[in-house]
Write a protein that holds these residues in place. Structure first.
Motif, PDB file in Angstrom:
ATOM      1  N   ILE A  50      66.782  33.230  49.406  1.00  0.00           N
ATOM      2  CA  ILE A  50      67.292  32.532  50.584  1.00  0.00           C
ATOM      3  C   ILE A  50      66.158  31.670  51.119  1.00  0.00           C
ATOM      4  N   ILE A  51      66.423  30.365  51.180  1.00  0.00           N
ATOM      5  CA  ILE A  51      65.431  29.374  51.612  1.00  0.00           C
ATOM      6  C   ILE A  51      65.906  28.762  52.927  1.00  0.00           C
ATOM      7  N   THR A  52      65.024  28.620  53.866  1.00  0.00           N
ATOM      8  CA  THR A  52      65.366  27.962  55.128  1.00  0.00           C
ATOM      9  C   THR A  52      64.568  26.676  55.260  1.00  0.00           C
ATOM     10  N   ILE A  53      65.187  25.682  55.886  1.00  0.00           N
ATOM     11  CA  ILE A  53      64.458  24.461  56.233  1.00  0.00           C
ATOM     12  C   ILE A  53      64.572  24.291  57.742  1.00  0.00           C
ATOM     13  N   ASP A  54      63.482  23.896  58.349  1.00  0.00           N
ATOM     14  CA  ASP A  54      63.474  23.733  59.792  1.00  0.00           C
ATOM     15  C   ASP A  54      62.401  22.733  60.185  1.00  0.00           C
ATOM     16  N   ARG A  55      62.649  22.074  61.285  1.00  0.00           N
ATOM     17  CA  ARG A  55      61.677  21.161  61.879  1.00  0.00           C
ATOM     18  C   ARG A  55      61.555  21.528  63.343  1.00  0.00           C
ATOM     19  N   THR A  56      60.337  21.575  63.818  1.00  0.00           N
ATOM     20  CA  THR A  56      60.127  21.923  65.216  1.00  0.00           C
ATOM     21  C   THR A  56      58.981  21.124  65.808  1.00  0.00           C
ATOM     22  N   TRP A  70      61.814  36.836  53.164  1.00  0.00           N
ATOM     23  CA  TRP A  70      61.190  37.916  52.406  1.00  0.00           C
ATOM     24  C   TRP A  70      60.920  39.075  53.359  1.00  0.00           C
ATOM     25  N   LYS A  71      61.547  40.203  53.115  1.00  0.00           N
ATOM     26  CA  LYS A  71      61.368  41.398  53.949  1.00  0.00           C
ATOM     27  C   LYS A  71      61.566  41.085  55.432  1.00  0.00           C
ATOM     28  N   LYS A  72      62.639  40.389  55.753  1.00  0.00           N
ATOM     29  CA  LYS A  72      63.018  40.016  57.122  1.00  0.00           C
ATOM     30  C   LYS A  72      62.025  39.046  57.773  1.00  0.00           C
ATOM     31  N   LEU A  73      61.210  38.401  56.965  1.00  0.00           N
ATOM     32  CA  LEU A  73      60.260  37.398  57.455  1.00  0.00           C
ATOM     33  C   LEU A  73      60.526  36.065  56.769  1.00  0.00           C
TER      34      LEU A  73
END
Length: 151
Positions: A50-56, A70-73
């Motif tokens: 599962i890969i997330t992409i985000d900009r902040t 990975w391991k809820k992180l």
């Protein structure tokens, strides 16, 4: 005392040398082997990541990041600082995602993103990539926005 011209030349030379040193520490050369070792140890080849992409906006920095869950992180894989405020453009999104697709080519990927990534063009680009690699994606849509499939 050095002339203004030679001072400028020395300054340019200094920054060129500094850029060479920094390029050796670039994320793909330095960080990718670390991430790949962690992923190879923790996930079987071919398994789903599962890969997330985000900009902040963080203080005065506009950080655009890809991470693996990975391991809820969220373990950062790749990131860049955008030289502007506000949302990312399609070309910036592609430039950030493409190296990650190459790095994780032996895995099935599910890419998740928030409503900043609702672009039909990004979805189409990822769909084209999914022809060569097991790749799925889901992006949150802005309220009131809907899309329909056409034949």
């Amino acid at each position: 005392m050095a002339s203004h011209g030679s001072f400028c030349k020395n300054l340019v030379d200094y920054f060129r040398q500094a850029a060479l040193v920094l390029s050796a520490l670039a994320i793909p050369r330095f960080w990718f082997p670390v991430i790949k070792a962690i992923i190879c140890k923790e996930f079987k080849t071919g398994s789903r990541l599962i890969i997330t992409i985000d900009r902040t906006q963080w203080k005065d920095k506009n950080v655009f990041m890809v991470a693996v869950i990975w391991k809820k992180l969220a373990l950062p894989i790749y990131w860049t600082l955008l030289g502007k405020r506000g949302a990312s453009r399609l070309s910036e999104q592609q430039a950030l995602i493409q190296p990650v697709l190459c790095l994780l080519k032996n895995y099935e990927l599910v890419i998740l993103g928030d409503r900043e990534f609702h672009s039909v063009k990004l979805a189409y680009w990822l769909k084209q990539k999914s022809k060569k690699q097991k790749l799925f994606f889901a992006f949150r849509q802005k309220q009131g926005r809907s899309y329909a499939l056409t034949n």
